[in-house]
Design a protein around this motif. Structure first.
Motif, PDB file in Angstrom:
ATOM      1  N   UNK A   1       0.838  -1.202   0.000  1.00 29.36           N
ATOM      2  CA  UNK A   1       0.000   0.000   0.000  1.00 29.36           C
ATOM      3  C   UNK A   1       0.872   1.251   0.000  1.00 29.36           C
ATOM      4  N   UNK A   2       1.897   1.257   0.841  1.00 25.19           N
ATOM      5  CA  UNK A   2       2.793   2.411   0.896  1.00 25.19           C
ATOM      6  C   UNK A   2       3.532   2.632  -0.401  1.00 25.19           C
ATOM      7  N   UNK A   3       4.024   1.548  -1.004  1.00 24.01           N
ATOM      8  CA  UNK A   3       4.733   1.679  -2.274  1.00 24.01           C
ATOM      9  C   UNK A   3       3.834   2.175  -3.388  1.00 24.01           C
ATOM     10  N   UNK A   4       2.600   1.662  -3.448  1.00 26.94           N
ATOM     11  CA  UNK A   4       1.660   2.119  -4.471  1.00 26.94           C
ATOM     12  C   UNK A   4       1.305   3.594  -4.279  1.00 26.94           C
ATOM     13  N   UNK A   5       1.207   4.011  -3.022  1.00 28.29           N
ATOM     14  CA  UNK A   5       0.897   5.407  -2.742  1.00 28.29           C
ATOM     15  C   UNK A   5       2.005   6.321  -3.259  1.00 28.29           C
ATOM     16  N   UNK A   6       3.259   5.935  -3.002  1.00 30.08           N
ATOM     17  CA  UNK A   6       4.379   6.736  -3.500  1.00 30.08           C
ATOM     18  C   UNK A   6       4.427   6.684  -5.019  1.00 30.08           C
ATOM     19  N   UNK A   7       4.178   5.507  -5.612  1.00 28.53           N
ATOM     20  CA  UNK A   7       4.185   5.386  -7.071  1.00 28.53           C
ATOM     21  C   UNK A   7       3.121   6.273  -7.706  1.00 28.53           C
TER      22      UNK A   7
END
Length: 483
Positions: A306-312
């Protein structure tokens, strides 16, 4: 300050003054010099590296689970985790220099073959040495087996360093933060699979089958990597560059005002992270059977995705350094709260939030380095940063593990410790570990708040703003045609 801040851009993409020949380190910066993004190739490299990381972490998690279950020793797992980080710290500068000296695909192939050889040798030792000798903490075979498996896992760091530079190589500069978030997403998916499969494999199949599976699976990305082609300009030759170019990496680091302070901050932050590294598995395995703990950790690790997708999707804002400091403070608050009672739901929620925030913290440092450091020097700078930061965590792990096992855990489990700290930590078998997490979180909050008040923070923020794609006349897609 402005002259220094602009230096990485001129070194990376500008032509030399009339009458001067280009320096060996003045190769064009792919992220800003018209080479053009190759998203398809980047995604291939990203997935390949993620599969390799999944395989090595699968075996490493399994070894840690196996050792703790067989010995019930926090000291043993803490020493293993600390040794892992010491090896990373010892090898990072060399690995970073290799990334700058060689083509990125060749570096990845070297890493893959070394991992395969180490895992094969680990298999031979595991099936040749009796289990009672292999698990003797004071015996030679425990360390021979552990160090060989560790070496196979640590050399995978070569691929991770090369991946960080391929973001600059293949992705437009204004999309670096998003690409780094995508890296975090894929790594999070691998992390989930690793924790789930490691726990199930050790619990249901045993360590023997686990190491065989890892050895077979490590060959899959190796085959794919041989078939892949990564477009890369000719590697710049620098006669003065040594095999372990600490001086060159430090010079590139110091060329950007405030960048060294960012690395120092991350180093101190990793001192606190060492407590997580040493104590999370013992805490979880106290609450859950190994099969369940693997599933629980996998569930909590969805936060990483979730965190990685948010940054992406959203990037890191106009100032990634400020974003990082805020998130480190929030992580410190999570560390204070998530083990304050021995409640499984609170522990799982805390790990989930921690995992959700970590991709942004890691992506922030990578994005800054990719923006302000010339491409041909990034391997050494990433390696140097990893050397400092990786050296910090084992210090904490190797100090925390024996302190927890021989002093804090027994004390918090005693009637005296319960009377003195029960109001804060409640009751339970793992209150000593919870006590350490509380003070670790307080230290992280103080660290983030103090860093936000420093001059270095403001200086690096200005350096990053001055090195933005707009200041350079556009990113890869906007620049003039090459040639």
């Amino acid at each position: 300050m402005d002259e220094h801040a602009a230096r990485p851009l001129s070194a990376a993409g500008a032509e030399p003054p009339p009458g001067e020949s280009p320096s060996p380190d003045a190769a064009p910066h792919p992220g800003a010099a018209g080479m053009g993004p190759n998203t398809r190739t980047f995604l291939h490299v990203l997935v390949n590296t993620a599969v390799a990381g999944l395989t090595t972490n699968f075996l490493w998690f399994a070894v840690v689970f196996w050792v703790y279950l067989e010995t019930r020793s926090i000291l043993a797992t803490g020493v293993l985790s600390g040794t892992f980080m010491i090896l990373i710290a010892a090898c990072s500068m060399w690995f970073g220099s290799l990334v700058d000296r060689m083509r990125k695909q060749r570096v990845m192939l070297l890493s893959a073959w070394a991992t395969l050889a180490a895992f094969i040798l680990g298999c031979v030792i595991y099936f040749s040495v009796p289990s009672e000798q292999l698990l003797r903490f004071d015996g030679p075979w425990f360390w021979v087996f552990s160090l060989i498996v560790l070496a196979g896992c640590v050399v995978e760091l070569l691929r991770s360093l090369a991946l960080s530079t391929t973001v600059t190589l293949l992705v437009p500069a204004e999309r670096h933060a998003n690409a780094n978030g995508l890296v975090g997403t894929v790594q999070g998916l691998a992390f989930i699979a690793t924790s789930v499969f490691s726990g199930l494999s050790v619990g249901m199949l045993g360590m023997g089958a686990t190491i065989v599976i890892a050895t077979v699976c490590v060959a899959v990305p190796l085959v794919h990597l041989h078939l892949l082609r990564i477009p890369e300009p000719v590697v710049a030759r620098d006669p003065g560059r040594s095999a372990v170019d600490f001086r060159g990496g430090m010079a590139a680091l110091l060329a950007v005002p405030g960048l060294l302070a960012l690395v120092i901050f991350s180093t101190f932050n990793n001192l606190a992270s060492g407590a997580f590294m040493a104590l999370t598995d013992p805490y979880g395995l106290t609450m859950f059977p190994v099969e369940v703990w693997g599933l629980v950790f996998g569930l909590a690790s969805t936060g990483f995705v979730i965190g990685g997708l948010t940054v992406a999707k959203l990037g890191l804002g106009r100032n990634p350094i400020r974003t990082m400091l805020i998130l480190v403070g929030v992580i410190g608050l999570v560390s204070v709260l998530f083990t304050i009672r021995e409640w499984p739901w609170l522990f799982i929620l805390g790990i989930w939030v921690f995992m959700m925030l970590m991709p942004a913290v890691e992506a922030a440092e990578q994005t800054v380095i990719q923006r302000v450091v010339p491409f041909e020097k990034q391997g050494r700078v990433f390696g140097l940063a990893m050397t400092f930061e990786a050296a910090a965590a084992p210090i904490t792990a190797l100090l925390i593990a024996p302190t927890a096992e021989f002093w804090i855990v027994p004390y918090l489990g005693s009637p005296e410790g319960q009377r003195e700290w029960g109001w804060l930590l409640g009751e339970g078998e793992s209150r000593g570990i919870g006590f350490i997490f509380v003070w670790t979180g307080i230290a992280m909050i103080v660290l983030a708040g103090g860093a936000a008040l420093t001059r270095s923070y403001r200086t690096l923020s200005r350096s990053y703003a001055a090195a933005s794609p707009s200041a350079a006349g556009g990113a890869a897609g906007d620049s003039a045609p090459a040639g």
